[in-house]
Design a protein around this motif. Structure first.
Motif, PDB file in Angstrom:
ATOM      1  N   GLU B 169       0.735  -1.252  -0.022  1.00 33.76           N
ATOM      2  CA  GLU B 169       0.066  -0.050  -0.051  1.00 33.76           C
ATOM      3  C   GLU B 169       0.749   1.315  -0.084  1.00 33.76           C
ATOM      4  O   GLU B 169       0.642   2.140   0.998  1.00 33.76           O
ATOM      5  N   THR B 171       0.528   3.938  -1.445  1.00 35.73           N
ATOM      6  CA  THR B 171      -0.269   5.265  -1.722  1.00 35.73           C
ATOM      7  C   THR B 171      -1.238   5.456  -0.193  1.00 35.73           C
ATOM      8  O   THR B 171      -1.917   6.385  -0.269  1.00 35.73           O
ATOM      9  N   PRO B 176      -4.620  12.319  -3.523  1.00 38.48           N
ATOM     10  CA  PRO B 176      -4.820  11.324  -4.752  1.00 38.48           C
ATOM     11  C   PRO B 176      -3.865  11.778  -5.803  1.00 38.48           C
ATOM     12  O   PRO B 176      -3.434  10.953  -6.514  1.00 38.48           O
ATOM     13  N   THR B 180      -1.531   8.973  -7.428  1.00 43.12           N
ATOM     14  CA  THR B 180      -1.537   8.696  -8.857  1.00 43.12           C
ATOM     15  C   THR B 180       0.114   8.914  -9.461  1.00 43.12           C
ATOM     16  O   THR B 180       0.548   7.993 -10.309  1.00 43.12           O
ATOM     17  N   GLU B 201      -2.832  -3.010  -3.027  1.00 44.25           N
ATOM     18  CA  GLU B 201      -2.917  -1.435  -3.113  1.00 44.25           C
ATOM     19  C   GLU B 201      -4.679  -1.655  -2.953  1.00 44.25           C
ATOM     20  O   GLU B 201      -5.288  -2.335  -3.264  1.00 44.25           O
ATOM     21  N   GLN B 202      -5.055  -0.703  -1.974  1.00 45.94           N
ATOM     22  CA  GLN B 202      -6.416  -0.442  -1.568  1.00 45.94           C
ATOM     23  C   GLN B 202      -7.133   0.334  -2.713  1.00 45.94           C
ATOM     24  O   GLN B 202      -8.221  -0.023  -2.836  1.00 45.94           O
ATOM     25  N   ARG B 203      -6.481   1.286  -3.369  1.00 43.11           N
ATOM     26  CA  ARG B 203      -7.096   1.979  -4.557  1.00 43.11           C
ATOM     27  C   ARG B 203      -7.089   1.056  -5.583  1.00 43.11           C
ATOM     28  O   ARG B 203      -6.376   1.059  -6.651  1.00 43.11           O
TER      29      ARG B 203
END
Lengths: 286, 252
Positions: B169, B171, B176, B180, B201-203
């Motif tokens: 993770e 990020t 945001p 990115t 990754e959670q996103r």
């Protein structure tokens, strides 16, 4: 001003001891309450070498080696097995307290309860700015400045020192970065133990006469200096030692010197109450 | 990213892997494979065992059954420092830097296994990848912002030019726009330069955008796997992870 001079020497001895004590806590998470016992045992090794004809400043290396080896053995065969079994920190503290009693009174059983002193003249007296120092005290101050300078260099500029600080900050990440933390921890015990042995010897030299239980209350000064500067913070330990060393000696000019440890204990309680992570530490340190 | 910091990637694979704490498995029967030049992502709800899986690959969590292989070498339950030596760089989700150490010292510890004379050149190479770190070399890592800290964490592992990057993770807690940039510029960039990248990754949407293959974990097991374009067509996946409905309940 004369008590300020005494305070500086006391602070120098205390700084040597506290830096080793706090390094053990920082890197290995052990609050080694047996530290005073290792100090006095080391002092007696130096003493026996000294009375058998070895010059004090050569015999001192015997004390340093004793501190290093005894501390390494303590970690290897006493503290590490408890840590490996995931015992809580309080268990380690109680074990260390037990080791301290065994070490101190075991020594007393061997050497007896009489006071002894090194074959070392205090030397000439020197006067500066209203303070007076014996030649011996100036040597002790010099040793402290040089050794603490070496520790600073070790921690800041060497690969080993950086690995020690990394292991202290985050042992798991240190391992993922390729640091063999077991080796680093063993080395830390050797170095901090050497400091302990050195501090024990200069403590005994500074007090003039000493016996097996002379360092028993020293742990209060160590804890006060460590918590004042910030647990696990070697630079904080130097600062804490300076404040505690000066304040206990200066206060001794006004109150009974036997209450020196009480002054340190009050400072310790104050820090634990208002800022338990010390002046140089952060809340995360605890 | 203009500087190539990675060695040729290696295949990191698990077979029938179970891992966990105190003898209790958190993940079971896991078979994943990550190849050079690819970003392989692992997504799943909180508590599905994603971080535990990564930790078991890098020696932080005990493998209770099955195997972890790096190329032809079996690295199951190898010590973390040995796994680092073999070329696996790991960035944990939290506690990813040494806060009391300066940025420069963090990078130097990252290069702990290098010869002393190699370290300055390697630090310079890492700074070319993360130029923002150049002006903060003496600042303590604990004083960095979330984004700077994550760059330092990645810079630290790049010091050893790892063949495989394991990122947990990266990020998390980032704005945001920073997240990115981190994923698309750096993480994808590492793979394009030949590294093997295994990413939790959670996103999910962002992860799919940069991934070559994605595993979906649920209840400590792989419940779905596929190329991102296929997963985006899977109604269960879309409903669970791409904002189409309720997420599966945590299973830990």
């Amino acid at each position: 001003m004369s008590s300020f001079g005494f305070g500086l020497v006391t602070a120098a001895v205390l700084a040597l001891a506290t830096v080793g004590f706090t390094m053990q806590f920082a890197v290995t998470n052990v609050l080694n309450l047996a530290y005073g016992s290792v100090m006095i045992n080391s002092a007696f090794v130096t003493y026996y070498l000294n009375i058998h004809g070895v010059p004090t400043w050569v015999a001192l290396f015997g004390g340093v080696a004793t501190g290093a080896i005894a501390s390494w053995l303590l970690n290897q065969f006493v503290f590490t097995p408890f840590q490996r079994r995931n015992r809580p920190p309080i268990t380690i503290v109680i074990v260390a307290l037990g080791v301290d009693l065994v070490g101190t009174f075991g020594l007393q059983a061997i050497v007896g309860g009489s006071y002894v002193s090194f074959r070392q003249s205090p030397g000439h007296e020197y006067h500066f700015l209203g303070m007076f120092f014996s030649g011996l005290q100036l040597v002790i101050l010099g040793i402290a400045v040089v050794v603490l300078g070496i520790i600073h260099w070790l921690l800041r500029y060497t690969r080993l020192g950086k690995a020690m600080r990394a292991t202290s900050a985050n042992p798991s990440l240190a391992r993922n970065s390729g640091v063999k933390t077991k080796t680093i921890i063993s080395t830390t015990w050797l170095i901090s133990g050497a400091l302990c042995g050195l501090a024990g010897t200069v403590f005994a030299l500074n007090t003039g006469v000493f016996e097996a239980t002379s360092a028993q209350l020293y742990i209060v000064l160590l804890l006060a200096a460590m918590f004042l500067g910030g647990p696990g913070e070697p630079y904080g330990a130097m600062f804490g030692a300076l404040v505690i060393g000066l304040s206990t000696e200066i206060s001794a000019a006004y109150v009974n010197p036997q209450y020196k440890e009480v002054i340190a204990f009050v400072a310790l309680l104050g820090m634990l109450t208002f800022r338990p992570y010390g002046i140089f530490g952060s809340e995360k340190t605890l | 990213m203009s500087v190539d910091l990675s060695k040729a990637g290696m295949v990191l694979a698990t077979s029938d892997l179970s891992a966990g704490y105190d003898g209790r498995a958190i993940v079971s029967e896991i078979a994943v494979e990550a190849s050079p030049g690819q970003v392989i992502s692992i997504v799943g709800p909180n508590g599905s065992g994603k971080s535990t899986l990564l930790k078991s690959l890098v020696g932080v969590v005990k493998v209770l059954g099955g195997h972890v292989k790096l190329g032809d070498a079996d690295i199951t339950n190898m010590a973390p420092e040995e796994i680092a030596k073999l070329g696996v760089g790991y960035v944990p989700q939290i506690d990813d830097v040494f806060p009391p150490l300066s940025v420069k010292e963090n990078l130097e510890i990252g290069g702990y296994l290098l010869a002393r004379r190699e370290i300055p050149a390697r630090v310079d190479a890492v700074l070319e990848v993360f130029p923002r770190l150049k002006n903060m070399m003496t600042r303590k890592a604990g004083k960095l912002s979330g984004g700077e800290r994550k760059m330092l964490a990645m810079g630290r592992v790049l010091m050893l030019s790892p063949s495989v990057l394991v990122l947990d993770e990266p990020t998390a807690n980032l704005a945001p726009i920073v997240a990115t940039q981190l994923l698309e510029e750096y993480v994808r960039g590492f793979a394009e330069h030949g590294s093997t990248v295994l990413l939790v990754e959670q996103r999910a949407k962002a992860a799919l955008r940069i991934s070559d293959w994605t595993y979906v974990l649920g209840g400590g097991r792989v419940v779905l796997a596929g190329a991102p374009k296929d997963l985006e067509q899977n109604p269960v996946f879309v409903e669970s992870f791409l904002g189409g409905g309720t997420r599966p309940a945590p299973t830990k």
